[in-house]
Design a protein around this motif. Structure first.
Motif, mmCIF file in Angstrom:
data_model
loop_
_atom_site.group_PDB
_atom_site.id
_atom_site.type_symbol
_atom_site.label_atom_id
_atom_site.label_comp_id
_atom_site.label_asym_id
_atom_site.label_seq_id
_atom_site.Cartn_x
_atom_site.Cartn_y
_atom_site.Cartn_z
ATOM 1 N N LYS A 165 -31.726 35.968 21.485
ATOM 2 C CA LYS A 165 -30.288 35.688 21.352
ATOM 3 C C LYS A 165 -30.002 34.203 21.141
ATOM 4 C CE LYS A 165 -28.875 39.803 23.752
ATOM 5 N NZ LYS A 165 -28.018 40.428 24.732
ATOM 6 N N SER B 20 -32.768 37.271 17.316
ATOM 7 C CA SER B 20 -33.914 37.555 18.195
ATOM 8 C C SER B 20 -35.094 38.046 17.354
ATOM 9 C CB SER B 20 -33.564 38.651 19.202
ATOM 10 O OG SER B 20 -32.426 38.300 19.960
ATOM 11 N N GLU C 9 -26.426 34.480 16.406
ATOM 12 C CA GLU C 9 -27.364 35.006 17.409
ATOM 13 C C GLU C 9 -28.512 35.792 16.759
ATOM 14 O OE1 GLU C 9 -25.578 36.334 21.275
ATOM 15 O OE2 GLU C 9 -26.655 38.155 20.725
ATOM 16 N N GLY D 67 -29.138 30.855 24.149
ATOM 17 C CA GLY D 67 -30.300 31.718 23.976
ATOM 18 C C GLY D 67 -31.575 31.044 24.451
#
Ligand SMILES: Nc1ncnc2c1ncn2[C@@H]1O[C@H](COP(=O)(O)OP(=O)(O)O)[C@@H](O)[C@H]1O
Ligand SMILES: [Mg+2]
Length: 224
Positions: free
Chosen positions: A8, A27, A25, A62
């Motif tokens: 994130k 990942s 964001e 994050g």
């Protein structure tokens, strides 16, 4: 083995009171032995992504984990050390120091690290890059391809587990560009490191294991 993990992670900049979402964001996890390409239009967030992987800038939020260490919460000093020990950078215009010979580029690395000069190691790398006979030359006396191979040799001198390259073939003709990507692939597989390249060159993608596309700050893994 997991080398780098984004959880994130996002990055925003403020400019003239305006918020720029350079990276939304995102990942993902990159493993050792992978050659990864990042593509996408100019201004889309590729360099932002690469520099955060390399610990050159912190995310706005994050978690970035590098070999099990959380680098997003490290101090500047800790990040510098980690970067120096574990991460190699190759930039577009070959980031060689113009007033140093090819050979002395390595001496500078040792000086920063407070290490003894290891000429055997640098000679072996220059030989591998087919530029050992150029080691007393200055970057300005080398061809574009030679400079880029010199920059790769210098980046490899510290034996990084993560090699990051921002448009490493941009200044090369297509034959030379393919040579460089083949070399990067070999260096990735043989040493089980992770290499990430930002590129505009679609022909290089077939040599890569994974391809990420960044558009307006949105990162998406796509098929090759
Ligand atoms: N230090 C900064 N300050 C303000 N805006 C930035 C900064 N770095 C990047 N940006 C902005 O973030 C966006 C993504 O930039 P960048 O990662 O350099 O894109 P790319 O490498 O794909 O061309 C752009 O809109 C750029 O202007
Ligand atoms: Mg860029």
């Amino acid at each position: 083995m997991e080398i780098i993990k984004f959880e994130k992670v996002y990055k925003t900049f403020e400019e003239n009171g305006e918020k720029i979402e350079a990276l939304k964001e995102t990942s993902f996890t990159l493993n050792s032995g992978e050659l990864v390409a990042i593509i996408g239009p100019s201004g889309s967030g590729k360099s932002t992504l690469l520099t955060m992987m390399g610990g050159l800038q912190r995310p706005s939020g994050g978690i970035i984990t590098f070999e099990d260490k959380n680098i997003s919460s490290m101090s500047e000093e800790e990040r510098n050390k980690l970067r120096f020990d574990k991460i190699g950078f190759i930039l577009q215009a070959s980031n060689l120091v113009p007033y140093l010979t090819l050979d002395d580029q390595f001496a500078l690395v040792d000086k920063f690290a407070g290490r003894e000069r290891n000429s055997e190691k640098s000679d072996a790398l220059l030989k591998k890059m087919s530029i050992l006979n150029r080691k007393k030359q200055y970057p300005g006396d080398l061809s574009g391809g030679e400079r880029q191979r010199g920059a790769i040799a210098r980046a490899l001198y510290t034996e990084p587990s993560l090699l990051l390259a921002d448009e490493p073939t941009a200044s090369l003709d297509s034959k030379k560009a393919i040579e460089v990507i083949q070399l990067l692939k070999e260096l990735t597989k043989n040493s089980n490191r992770t290499t990430v390249i930002v590129t505009h060159d679609e022909r290089l993608l077939e040599y890569c294991d994974r391809v990420f596309k960044v558009v307006y700050g949105v990162v998406e893994e796509i098929g090759k």
